[in-house]
Motif scaffolding. Structure first.
Motif, short mmCIF file in Angstrom:
data_model
loop_
_atom_site.label_atom_id
_atom_site.label_comp_id
_atom_site.label_asym_id
_atom_site.label_seq_id
_atom_site.Cartn_x
_atom_site.Cartn_y
_atom_site.Cartn_z
N GLN A 173 0.79 -1.22 0.00
CA GLN A 173 0.00 0.00 0.00
C GLN A 173 0.83 1.28 0.00
OE1 GLN A 173 -3.41 -0.25 -0.48
NE2 GLN A 173 -2.65 -2.32 -0.80
N TYR A 174 2.13 1.19 0.12
CA TYR A 174 2.93 2.40 0.14
C TYR A 174 4.24 2.24 -0.64
CZ TYR A 174 6.02 0.27 3.61
OH TYR A 174 6.91 -0.55 4.25
N VAL A 175 4.77 3.37 -1.03
CA VAL A 175 6.08 3.43 -1.67
C VAL A 175 6.99 4.21 -0.73
CG1 VAL A 175 7.37 4.39 -3.62
CG2 VAL A 175 5.13 3.33 -4.00
N ASP A 176 8.15 3.65 -0.44
CA ASP A 176 9.12 4.30 0.43
C ASP A 176 10.10 5.07 -0.45
OD1 ASP A 176 11.07 4.99 2.32
OD2 ASP A 176 10.73 3.16 3.46
N VAL A 177 10.10 6.39 -0.33
CA VAL A 177 10.96 7.24 -1.15
C VAL A 177 12.28 7.46 -0.41
CG1 VAL A 177 11.20 9.51 -2.23
CG2 VAL A 177 8.97 8.35 -2.20
N ARG A 178 13.37 7.26 -1.11
CA ARG A 178 14.72 7.42 -0.57
C ARG A 178 15.48 8.44 -1.43
NH1 ARG A 178 15.95 3.72 3.67
NH2 ARG A 178 13.89 2.95 4.26
N PRO A 179 16.64 8.92 -0.96
CA PRO A 179 17.39 9.90 -1.76
C PRO A 179 17.81 9.38 -3.14
CG PRO A 179 18.32 9.71 0.46
CD PRO A 179 17.28 8.65 0.32
N TRP A 180 17.99 8.07 -3.27
CA TRP A 180 18.45 7.44 -4.51
C TRP A 180 17.32 6.98 -5.42
CZ3 TRP A 180 16.11 2.88 -4.04
CH2 TRP A 180 15.97 2.34 -2.76
N GLY A 181 16.07 7.02 -4.94
CA GLY A 181 14.93 6.51 -5.73
C GLY A 181 13.81 6.08 -4.80
N GLU A 182 13.28 4.86 -5.01
CA GLU A 182 12.17 4.40 -4.19
C GLU A 182 12.08 2.88 -4.22
OE1 GLU A 182 8.45 4.64 -7.31
OE2 GLU A 182 9.15 6.52 -6.40
N TYR A 183 11.34 2.34 -3.25
CA TYR A 183 11.04 0.91 -3.29
C TYR A 183 9.64 0.67 -2.78
CZ TYR A 183 11.86 0.32 1.77
OH TYR A 183 11.81 0.40 3.14
N GLN A 184 9.10 -0.45 -3.21
CA GLN A 184 7.77 -0.88 -2.79
C GLN A 184 7.87 -2.34 -2.37
OE1 GLN A 184 4.76 -0.70 -5.83
NE2 GLN A 184 3.10 -0.85 -4.34
N VAL A 185 7.37 -2.66 -1.17
CA VAL A 185 7.34 -4.03 -0.72
C VAL A 185 6.18 -4.72 -1.44
CG1 VAL A 185 7.05 -5.59 1.24
CG2 VAL A 185 8.36 -3.47 1.50
N MET A 186 6.50 -5.77 -2.18
CA MET A 186 5.48 -6.49 -2.95
C MET A 186 4.90 -7.68 -2.17
SD MET A 186 5.67 -4.57 -5.54
CE MET A 186 4.59 -5.39 -6.67
N HIS A 187 5.73 -8.25 -1.28
CA HIS A 187 5.30 -9.40 -0.48
C HIS A 187 6.19 -9.46 0.75
CE1 HIS A 187 3.92 -13.45 0.51
NE2 HIS A 187 5.19 -13.73 0.76
#
Length: 136
Positions: A23-37
């Motif tokens: 349900q969320y995207v974690d934004v970081r200085p280098w880009g972003e990630y999303q936990v899929m499972h």
């Protein structure tokens, strides 16, 4: 919101935990990630590294990671050795391996990270070098 989601996961099924994580995207200085499972056995992330950006040079004590590139060309530093990965190519990172994902191109790069091991928390990161001044 993220803290609330973590607290709510205690009494949820693995399927519900996985859905909540997406349900969320974690934004970081280098880009972003999303936990899929995420469950007790693994954590799967989709990671997007922005153009000309890189993650910290780091290692983990409690998890193994497998990365598979799905878009663009990712440069990986693994224990001081640099290699380029194109879509469909992957790499395995064992606990204690020093590693970095680096996008040397002018387009975003995407890869899937599968974590296995005994602990998947973001605090299982020991940073050796970080372009953004973050500390452990």
């Amino acid at each position: 919101l993220i803290k609330w989601q973590e607290e709510q996961k205690i009494n949820m099924s693995d399927t519900t935990k996985s859905f909540m994580a997406m349900q969320y995207v974690d934004v970081r200085p280098w880009g972003e990630y999303q936990v899929m499972h995420e469950d007790d056995n693994c954590k799967v992330k989709k990671i997007i590294v922005s153009a000309e950006s890189k993650l910290s040079y780091q290692y983990h004590a409690h998890r193994k990671e497998q990365w598979v590139v799905i878009k663009g060309q990712l440069t990986v530093i693994l224990n001081g050795v640099e290699r380029a990965l194109n879509p469909g190519m992957g790499i395995t990172i064992y606990p204690g391996d020093k590693h970095r994902a680096w996008n040397k191109t002018n387009e975003p790069v995407e890869f899937i990270e599968v974590q296995t091991g005994t602990y998947f928390g973001e605090d299982d990161i020991v940073r050796i070098e970080d372009d953004y001044g973050r500390q452990d």
